[in-house]
Design a protein around this motif. Structure first.
Motif, PDB file in Angstrom:
ATOM      1  N   LEU A 273       0.854  -1.179   0.000  1.00 13.10           N
ATOM      2  CA  LEU A 273       0.000   0.000   0.000  1.00 13.10           C
ATOM      3  C   LEU A 273       0.892   1.231   0.000  1.00 13.10           C
ATOM      4  CD1 LEU A 273      -2.819   1.353   0.307  1.00 13.10           C
ATOM      5  CD2 LEU A 273      -2.461   1.200   2.791  1.00 13.10           C
ATOM      6  N   THR A 274       0.763   2.064  -1.027  1.00 17.17           N
ATOM      7  CA  THR A 274       1.503   3.318  -1.092  1.00 17.17           C
ATOM      8  C   THR A 274       0.791   4.348  -0.232  1.00 17.17           C
ATOM      9  OG1 THR A 274       2.263   2.803  -3.316  1.00 17.17           O
ATOM     10  CG2 THR A 274       2.358   5.115  -2.646  1.00 17.17           C
ATOM     11  N   LEU A 275       1.550   5.015   0.627  1.00 16.97           N
ATOM     12  CA  LEU A 275       0.973   5.963   1.574  1.00 16.97           C
ATOM     13  C   LEU A 275       1.427   7.408   1.334  1.00 16.97           C
ATOM     14  CD1 LEU A 275       1.379   3.718   4.731  1.00 16.97           C
ATOM     15  CD2 LEU A 275      -0.753   4.245   3.549  1.00 16.97           C
ATOM     16  N   VAL A 276       2.307   7.619   0.387  1.00 18.99           N
ATOM     17  CA  VAL A 276       2.843   8.954   0.108  1.00 18.99           C
ATOM     18  C   VAL A 276       1.715   9.904  -0.264  1.00 18.99           C
ATOM     19  CG1 VAL A 276       4.383  10.308  -1.374  1.00 18.99           C
ATOM     20  CG2 VAL A 276       5.011   7.989  -0.688  1.00 18.99           C
ATOM     21  N   GLY A 277       1.670  11.045   0.430  1.00 17.02           N
ATOM     22  CA  GLY A 277       0.706  12.080   0.094  1.00 17.02           C
ATOM     23  C   GLY A 277      -0.728  11.807   0.519  1.00 17.02           C
ATOM     24  N   GLU A 278      -0.959  10.711   1.199  1.00 16.20           N
ATOM     25  CA  GLU A 278      -2.313  10.375   1.648  1.00 16.20           C
ATOM     26  C   GLU A 278      -2.585  10.992   3.014  1.00 16.20           C
ATOM     27  OE1 GLU A 278      -4.595   8.773  -0.051  1.00 16.20           O
ATOM     28  OE2 GLU A 278      -3.336   8.121  -1.717  1.00 16.20           O
ATOM     29  N   SER A 279      -3.839  11.268   3.293  1.00 19.35           N
ATOM     30  CA  SER A 279      -4.209  11.695   4.639  1.00 19.35           C
ATOM     31  C   SER A 279      -4.948  10.542   5.310  1.00 19.35           C
ATOM     32  CB  SER A 279      -5.090  12.949   4.591  1.00 19.35           C
ATOM     33  OG  SER A 279      -6.276  12.676   3.889  1.00 19.35           O
ATOM     34  N   GLY A 280      -4.971  10.556   6.626  1.00 26.28           N
ATOM     35  CA  GLY A 280      -5.628   9.471   7.361  1.00 26.28           C
ATOM     36  C   GLY A 280      -4.938   8.143   7.154  1.00 26.28           C
ATOM     37  N   VAL A 281      -3.593   8.151   7.158  1.00 27.30           N
ATOM     38  CA  VAL A 281      -2.849   6.938   6.817  1.00 27.30           C
ATOM     39  C   VAL A 281      -2.954   5.824   7.854  1.00 27.30           C
ATOM     40  CG1 VAL A 281      -1.220   8.057   5.245  1.00 27.30           C
ATOM     41  CG2 VAL A 281      -0.664   7.897   7.672  1.00 27.30           C
ATOM     42  N   VAL A 282      -3.141   6.164   9.123  1.00 26.56           N
ATOM     43  CA  VAL A 282      -3.213   5.100  10.135  1.00 26.56           C
ATOM     44  C   VAL A 282      -4.479   4.256   9.952  1.00 26.56           C
ATOM     45  CG1 VAL A 282      -3.260   4.544  12.597  1.00 26.56           C
ATOM     46  CG2 VAL A 282      -1.714   6.328  11.754  1.00 26.56           C
ATOM     47  N   PRO A 283      -5.675   4.860   9.883  1.00 27.89           N
ATOM     48  CA  PRO A 283      -6.847   4.018   9.634  1.00 27.89           C
ATOM     49  C   PRO A 283      -6.814   3.353   8.253  1.00 27.89           C
ATOM     50  CG  PRO A 283      -7.498   6.338   9.834  1.00 27.89           C
ATOM     51  CD  PRO A 283      -6.046   6.243  10.173  1.00 27.89           C
ATOM     52  N   MET A 284      -6.229   4.036   7.268  1.00 28.08           N
ATOM     53  CA  MET A 284      -6.103   3.439   5.935  1.00 28.08           C
ATOM     54  C   MET A 284      -5.235   2.186   5.995  1.00 28.08           C
ATOM     55  SD  MET A 284      -4.365   5.096   2.515  1.00 28.08           S
ATOM     56  CE  MET A 284      -5.498   6.460   2.501  1.00 28.08           C
ATOM     57  N   ALA A 285      -4.124   2.255   6.720  1.00 31.72           N
ATOM     58  CA  ALA A 285      -3.225   1.114   6.859  1.00 31.72           C
ATOM     59  C   ALA A 285      -3.899  -0.037   7.610  1.00 31.72           C
ATOM     60  CB  ALA A 285      -1.944   1.545   7.573  1.00 31.72           C
ATOM     61  N   ARG A 286      -4.638   0.281   8.667  1.00 33.20           N
ATOM     62  CA  ARG A 286      -5.366  -0.761   9.416  1.00 33.20           C
ATOM     63  C   ARG A 286      -6.406  -1.444   8.534  1.00 33.20           C
ATOM     64  NH1 ARG A 286      -5.300  -1.198  15.029  1.00 33.20           N
ATOM     65  NH2 ARG A 286      -7.441  -1.920  15.016  1.00 33.20           N
ATOM     66  N   ASP A 287      -7.154  -0.666   7.749  1.00 30.10           N
ATOM     67  CA  ASP A 287      -8.146  -1.248   6.846  1.00 30.10           C
ATOM     68  C   ASP A 287      -7.487  -2.141   5.802  1.00 30.10           C
ATOM     69  OD1 ASP A 287     -10.184   0.026   8.200  1.00 30.10           O
ATOM     70  OD2 ASP A 287     -10.403   1.649   6.721  1.00 30.10           O
ATOM     71  N   PHE A 288      -6.369  -1.689   5.263  1.00 30.77           N
ATOM     72  CA  PHE A 288      -5.623  -2.474   4.284  1.00 30.77           C
ATOM     73  C   PHE A 288      -5.153  -3.791   4.905  1.00 30.77           C
ATOM     74  CE2 PHE A 288      -1.570  -3.599   2.267  1.00 30.77           C
ATOM     75  CZ  PHE A 288      -1.962  -3.687   0.944  1.00 30.77           C
ATOM     76  N   ALA A 289      -4.617  -3.709   6.129  1.00 33.73           N
ATOM     77  CA  ALA A 289      -4.157  -4.916   6.825  1.00 33.73           C
ATOM     78  C   ALA A 289      -5.325  -5.857   7.106  1.00 33.73           C
ATOM     79  CB  ALA A 289      -3.449  -4.540   8.126  1.00 33.73           C
ATOM     80  N   ARG A 290      -6.446  -5.300   7.517  1.00 30.48           N
ATOM     81  CA  ARG A 290      -7.638  -6.118   7.784  1.00 30.48           C
ATOM     82  C   ARG A 290      -8.078  -6.855   6.516  1.00 30.48           C
ATOM     83  NH1 ARG A 290     -10.240  -2.362  10.045  1.00 30.48           N
ATOM     84  NH2 ARG A 290      -9.709  -2.819  12.187  1.00 30.48           N
TER      85      ARG A 290
END
Length: 164
Positions: free
Chosen positions: A35-52
């Motif tokens: 998951l590319t996170l550069v320039g994204e906002s709300g990366v912590v919940p985005m990362a958790r959703d991706f992991a889920r």
């Protein structure tokens, strides 16, 4: 345990055939999601959703039984802590990589920071803040930092055992 080592050319996960979007399957049952996170906002919940979503695809979810539920929660917490640390101490995360071989799940967060993450010593449970790497250390089988020579930044990684 913490390990710092250079990143070898074949050390990057995902060298294999295509899989689902954001994911790669390699020979031997090793599966990778990026998951590319550069320039994204709300990366912590985005990362958790991706992991889920990855855990669901890999059969960790729905979590049946206490061991599977605990392992799933450990992964989600480690993802949150590593991404949060990159936000707080390294100008933000660049990428989240999840790799499983069926025995362990490796979580990597790439950032451009030069610093070394380390659990705060001595750990003081009642003190606000400074618990992230202590939590990662406690929940992981192993963790460390990988750096590629001549490339800025690092990959902070942690490995969590797959549920029985």
């Amino acid at each position: 345990m913490s390990t710092t080592r250079p990143q070898l050319p074949d050390d990057r996960p995902g060298q294999g055939g295509s899989g689902a979007p954001g994911g790669v399957s390699a020979p031997g049952g090793r599966q990778t999601r990026r998951l590319t996170l550069v320039g994204e906002s709300g990366v912590v919940p985005m990362a958790r959703d991706f992991a889920r979503q990855a855990l669901r695809a890999w059969g960790w979810l729905p979590a049946e039984g206490a061991d599977r539920k605990a392992a799933t929660e450990d992964v989600l917490l480690v993802v949150s802590e590593l991404v949060t640390n990159a936000c707080l101490h390294a100008e933000g995360p660049e990428e989240l990589v999840l790799v499983t071989d069926g025995k362990t799940l490796r979580i990597e967060v790439a950032d451009l920071g030069a610093g070394e993450p380390e659990p705060r010593r001595p750990h003081q449970a009642g003190r606000p803040g400074g618990h992230g790497m202590f939590i990662v250390q406690r929940l992981s089988v192993d963790w460390g930092v990988a750096r590629a020579e001549g490339v800025p930044g690092k990959r902070v990684w942690a490995e969590v055992a797959a549920p029985a």
